[in-house]
Design a protein around this motif. Structure first.
Motif, PDB file in Angstrom:
ATOM      1  N   ALA A 203       0.802  -1.220   0.000  1.00 31.39           N
ATOM      2  CA  ALA A 203       0.000   0.000   0.000  1.00 31.39           C
ATOM      3  C   ALA A 203       0.836   1.271   0.000  1.00 31.39           C
ATOM      4  CB  ALA A 203      -0.937   0.004   1.199  1.00 31.39           C
ATOM      5  N   SER A 204       0.153   2.389  -0.221  1.00 30.84           N
ATOM      6  CA  SER A 204       0.784   3.709  -0.113  1.00 30.84           C
ATOM      7  C   SER A 204       0.903   4.137   1.343  1.00 30.84           C
ATOM      8  CB  SER A 204      -0.038   4.746  -0.872  1.00 30.84           C
ATOM      9  OG  SER A 204      -0.248   4.374  -2.204  1.00 30.84           O
ATOM     10  N   GLY A 205       0.062   3.552   2.197  1.00 32.85           N
ATOM     11  CA  GLY A 205       0.111   3.916   3.602  1.00 32.85           C
ATOM     12  C   GLY A 205      -0.970   3.232   4.406  1.00 32.85           C
ATOM     13  N   TRP A 206      -1.033   3.611   5.668  1.00 35.01           N
ATOM     14  CA  TRP A 206      -1.922   2.984   6.660  1.00 35.01           C
ATOM     15  C   TRP A 206      -3.013   3.970   7.046  1.00 35.01           C
ATOM     16  CZ3 TRP A 206      -0.991   2.700  12.526  1.00 35.01           C
ATOM     17  CH2 TRP A 206      -1.869   1.768  13.129  1.00 35.01           C
ATOM     18  N   MET A 207      -4.242   3.454   7.223  1.00 36.69           N
ATOM     19  CA  MET A 207      -5.367   4.266   7.646  1.00 36.69           C
ATOM     20  C   MET A 207      -6.015   3.641   8.885  1.00 36.69           C
ATOM     21  SD  MET A 207      -8.618   5.627   5.399  1.00 36.69           S
ATOM     22  CE  MET A 207      -7.599   6.732   4.429  1.00 36.69           C
ATOM     23  N   PRO A 208      -5.437   3.879  10.076  1.00 37.58           N
ATOM     24  CA  PRO A 208      -6.049   3.356  11.300  1.00 37.58           C
ATOM     25  C   PRO A 208      -7.351   4.090  11.604  1.00 37.58           C
ATOM     26  CG  PRO A 208      -4.240   4.818  11.835  1.00 37.58           C
ATOM     27  CD  PRO A 208      -4.233   4.668  10.344  1.00 37.58           C
ATOM     28  N   SER A 209      -8.265   3.395  12.264  1.00 39.43           N
ATOM     29  CA  SER A 209      -9.572   3.968  12.586  1.00 39.43           C
ATOM     30  C   SER A 209      -9.816   3.914  14.086  1.00 39.43           C
ATOM     31  CB  SER A 209     -10.698   3.209  11.873  1.00 39.43           C
ATOM     32  OG  SER A 209     -10.571   3.312  10.484  1.00 39.43           O
ATOM     33  N   LEU A 210     -10.066   5.082  14.673  1.00 34.18           N
ATOM     34  CA  LEU A 210     -10.575   5.207  16.042  1.00 34.18           C
ATOM     35  C   LEU A 210      -9.588   4.718  17.095  1.00 34.18           C
ATOM     36  CD1 LEU A 210     -14.185   3.841  15.335  1.00 34.18           C
ATOM     37  CD2 LEU A 210     -13.295   6.140  14.932  1.00 34.18           C
ATOM     38  N   LEU A 211      -8.297   4.673  16.764  1.00 36.58           N
ATOM     39  CA  LEU A 211      -7.291   4.252  17.732  1.00 36.58           C
ATOM     40  C   LEU A 211      -6.745   5.453  18.492  1.00 36.58           C
ATOM     41  CD1 LEU A 211      -5.124   1.674  15.731  1.00 36.58           C
ATOM     42  CD2 LEU A 211      -6.948   1.200  17.379  1.00 36.58           C
ATOM     43  N   PRO A 212      -6.420   5.295  19.786  1.00 35.26           N
ATOM     44  CA  PRO A 212      -5.796   6.381  20.552  1.00 35.26           C
ATOM     45  C   PRO A 212      -4.453   6.770  19.942  1.00 35.26           C
ATOM     46  CG  PRO A 212      -6.544   4.616  22.002  1.00 35.26           C
ATOM     47  CD  PRO A 212      -6.650   4.090  20.607  1.00 35.26           C
ATOM     48  N   PRO A 213      -4.014   8.001  20.156  1.00 34.32           N
ATOM     49  CA  PRO A 213      -2.749   8.445  19.561  1.00 34.32           C
ATOM     50  C   PRO A 213      -1.565   7.538  19.873  1.00 34.32           C
ATOM     51  CG  PRO A 213      -3.937  10.321  20.447  1.00 34.32           C
ATOM     52  CD  PRO A 213      -4.698   9.103  20.855  1.00 34.32           C
ATOM     53  N   ALA A 214      -1.445   7.089  21.109  1.00 31.57           N
ATOM     54  CA  ALA A 214      -0.294   6.247  21.469  1.00 31.57           C
ATOM     55  C   ALA A 214      -0.289   4.944  20.680  1.00 31.57           C
ATOM     56  CB  ALA A 214      -0.311   5.959  22.968  1.00 31.57           C
ATOM     57  N   ASP A 215      -1.471   4.352  20.464  1.00 30.58           N
ATOM     58  CA  ASP A 215      -1.554   3.119  19.686  1.00 30.58           C
ATOM     59  C   ASP A 215      -1.208   3.375  18.223  1.00 30.58           C
ATOM     60  OD1 ASP A 215      -2.280   1.767  21.933  1.00 30.58           O
ATOM     61  OD2 ASP A 215      -4.344   1.355  21.324  1.00 30.58           O
ATOM     62  N   VAL A 216      -1.720   4.473  17.678  1.00 29.68           N
ATOM     63  CA  VAL A 216      -1.438   4.785  16.283  1.00 29.68           C
ATOM     64  C   VAL A 216       0.064   4.929  16.061  1.00 29.68           C
ATOM     65  CG1 VAL A 216      -1.691   6.507  14.452  1.00 29.68           C
ATOM     66  CG2 VAL A 216      -3.669   5.882  15.848  1.00 29.68           C
ATOM     67  N   THR A 217       0.711   5.723  16.901  1.00 24.91           N
ATOM     68  CA  THR A 217       2.118   6.015  16.673  1.00 24.91           C
ATOM     69  C   THR A 217       3.009   4.788  16.898  1.00 24.91           C
ATOM     70  OG1 THR A 217       2.320   6.892  18.930  1.00 24.91           O
ATOM     71  CG2 THR A 217       1.831   8.452  17.190  1.00 24.91           C
ATOM     72  N   SER A 218       2.691   3.980  17.907  1.00 23.35           N
ATOM     73  CA  SER A 218       3.523   2.802  18.159  1.00 23.35           C
ATOM     74  C   SER A 218       3.355   1.762  17.047  1.00 23.35           C
ATOM     75  CB  SER A 218       3.190   2.182  19.516  1.00 23.35           C
ATOM     76  OG  SER A 218       1.864   1.689  19.550  1.00 23.35           O
ATOM     77  N   LYS A 219       2.122   1.546  16.611  1.00 21.68           N
ATOM     78  CA  LYS A 219       1.876   0.572  15.545  1.00 21.68           C
ATOM     79  C   LYS A 219       2.429   1.069  14.209  1.00 21.68           C
ATOM     80  CE  LYS A 219      -2.236  -1.462  17.696  1.00 21.68           C
ATOM     81  NZ  LYS A 219      -1.678  -2.792  17.900  1.00 21.68           N
ATOM     82  N   TYR A 220       2.408   2.370  14.013  1.00 19.10           N
ATOM     83  CA  TYR A 220       2.960   2.929  12.773  1.00 19.10           C
ATOM     84  C   TYR A 220       4.477   2.737  12.734  1.00 19.10           C
ATOM     85  CZ  TYR A 220       3.786   6.308   8.998  1.00 19.10           C
ATOM     86  OH  TYR A 220       4.173   6.913   7.829  1.00 19.10           O
ATOM     87  N   ARG A 221       5.133   2.927  13.861  1.00 20.38           N
ATOM     88  CA  ARG A 221       6.584   2.692  13.912  1.00 20.38           C
ATOM     89  C   ARG A 221       6.898   1.236  13.566  1.00 20.38           C
ATOM     90  NH1 ARG A 221       6.346   6.076  18.535  1.00 20.38           N
ATOM     91  NH2 ARG A 221       6.272   4.239  19.911  1.00 20.38           N
TER      92      ARG A 221
END
Length: 311
Positions: A203-221
Motif C-alpha cells: 500500500a501507499s500507507g496505513w489508515m487506522p480507525s478510532l485508535l488512541p494516539p499512542a496506539d497509532v504512533t507505536s503501531k505505525y513505527r
C-alpha cells in the motif's frame, strides 16, 4: 510538514441525502480543509447478537450512525463533482463486498474525472450480514478477497492493454478506461500485525480507525520497520488516521479519553499524532453535529483553531 486536515461527509439518516453532502463538501473546500471522505455501510443489522455483533469496538452494538448510509461511490462522485481542490477519498470502502474489476473501474473513473484527486482507503470488512448480502466470496476469505482486488486494480489502472488472470477472473487483453489522471494512492486499514504487514508490502500507507494516539504512533513505527524488512523504503509510506470524535464540551484533563473534551483538548491529541509521524487526520464531524448548518459551523470553528494551533 504540517499535519493535514480532512473530514468525513454526511451520508447517513441524520442528513438529507445528496444536498447535505454537496453543501458540506463545498463548505469544507471553502474553509480550507485538505480532503473530504466517505465511508461504506451496506446495511444496518436488526439482529446484533452472536455472529451479527459489531466487532470493531465496544459492546457489539451497531451505532446509530450506521443507519441508512448513502452508497460510498455515489457519494464520492458527488463530492468530486462539486469540488476542485480537495482530495476526495474513502475511509473506508470494503473491496471484498464488491466485484473487483467493477470497483477498480469505478475508482478509476472518479479519479480521471476529478483530475487525480481520489484516495482509496480500503478495509477487509467485519460484518457477516454484509458479506451474506452482497460479497462474491465468504467472510472467511476476506483477506484473500482484498488481495485479489489489489491485484485486479493494479492491472486495470496500468497502461493498456490490460490483462489479468487468476483462478476466478480472466481479463483478456483489452483497452480499459478511462485511466486515473494520476496513480491512485491506496491506504489500508486494520490494527492487526497481519493487516499492517499487507500495508508494508502493498500500500501507499496505513489508515487506522478510532485508535488512541499512542496506539497509532507505536503501531505505525512497527509498520515502518516491517516495510524496511520487506525491502521497501519506509519513506514511501504515510499514515492518515480516522479520528472518532465525541461531542465537544470541556472535561477535566485527568482521565480524559482521547478525542473527547473541547476543541482545544482534541487538538492536543492531534498534535500527539503529528509528533508520531501521522500525515493527516480525518475527523468524524458529521457524527457529532445536529444537521447540516451545525456541521458546517463546526467544521469552520475546528479548522480555524487547528490552523491557529499550528500543528
Amino acid at each position: 510538514m504540517a499535519l493535514k486536515l480532512g473530514t468525513l461527509l454526511p451520508q447517513n439518516w441524520q442528513y438529507v441525502p445528496g444536498t447535505d453532502l454537496i453543501s458540506a463538501a463545498k463548505a469544507a473546500e471553502e474553509i480550507g480543509y485538505d480532503s473530504v471522505w466517505v465511508f461504506e455501510r451496506v446495511l444496518y443489522a436488526q439482529d446484533q447478537t452472536g455472529i451479527h455483533k459489531l466487532t470493531e469496538y465496544g459492546d457489539g452494538t451497531w451505532p446509530e450512525l450506521y443507519r441508512q448510509v448513502m452508497d460510498p461511490l455515489v457519494a464520492l462522485s458527488m463530492a468530486a463533482a462539486v469540488t476542485s481542490r480537495v482530495e476526495v477519498g474513502t475511509a473506508i470502502v470494503v473491496p471484498p463486498l464488491h466485484m473487483p474489476f467493477r470497483l477498480a473501474r469505478s475508482f478509476a473513473s472518479i479519479a480521471a474525472s476529478s483530475g487525480g484527486r481520489v484516495v482509496a482507503g480500503l478495509g477487509s470488512g467485519w460484518s457477516v450480514d454484509e458479506f451474506s448480502a452482497t460479497a462474491p466470496r465468504p467472510i472467511a476469505e476476506r483477506g484473500a478477497a482484498l488481495d485479489e482486488f489489489l491485484d485486479v486494480a493494479a492491472a486495470m489502472w496500468a497502461p493498456d492493454p490490460v490483462s489479468f488472470k487468476n483462478e476466478r477472473y480472466t481479463v483478456y487483453p483489452a483497452e480499459v478506461g478511462p485511466k486515473p489522471a494520476e496513480q491512485i494512492p491506496v491506504f489500508l486499514g486494520g490494527p492487526s500485525r497481519r493487516a499492517r504487514s499487507r500495508v508494508a508490502r502493498r500500500a501507499s500507507g496505513w489508515m487506522p480507525s478510532l485508535l488512541p494516539p499512542a496506539d497509532v504512533t507505536s503501531k505505525y513505527r512497527e509498520l515502518l520497520k516491517m516495510a524496511d524488512e520487506y525491502g521497501r523504503d519506509p519513506g514511501e509510506l504515510s499514515c492518515r488516521s480516522l479520528v472518532g470524535l465525541s461531542p465537544f464540551g470541556e472535561v477535566p484533563a485527568a482521565g480524559r479519553a482521547p478525542y473527547t473534551g473541547s476543541v482545544d483538548q482534541v487538538l492536543d491529541d492531534l498534535a500527539e499524532l503529528a509528533a508520531g509521524g501521522v500525515d493527516e487526520v480525518i475527523l468524524t464531524l458529521p457524527f457529532i453535529a445536529n444537521g447540516i448548518n451545525e456541521l458546517n459551523d463546526l467544521a469552520a470553528e475546528f479548522h480555524a483553531k487547528f490552523r491557529l494551533a499550528g500543528i
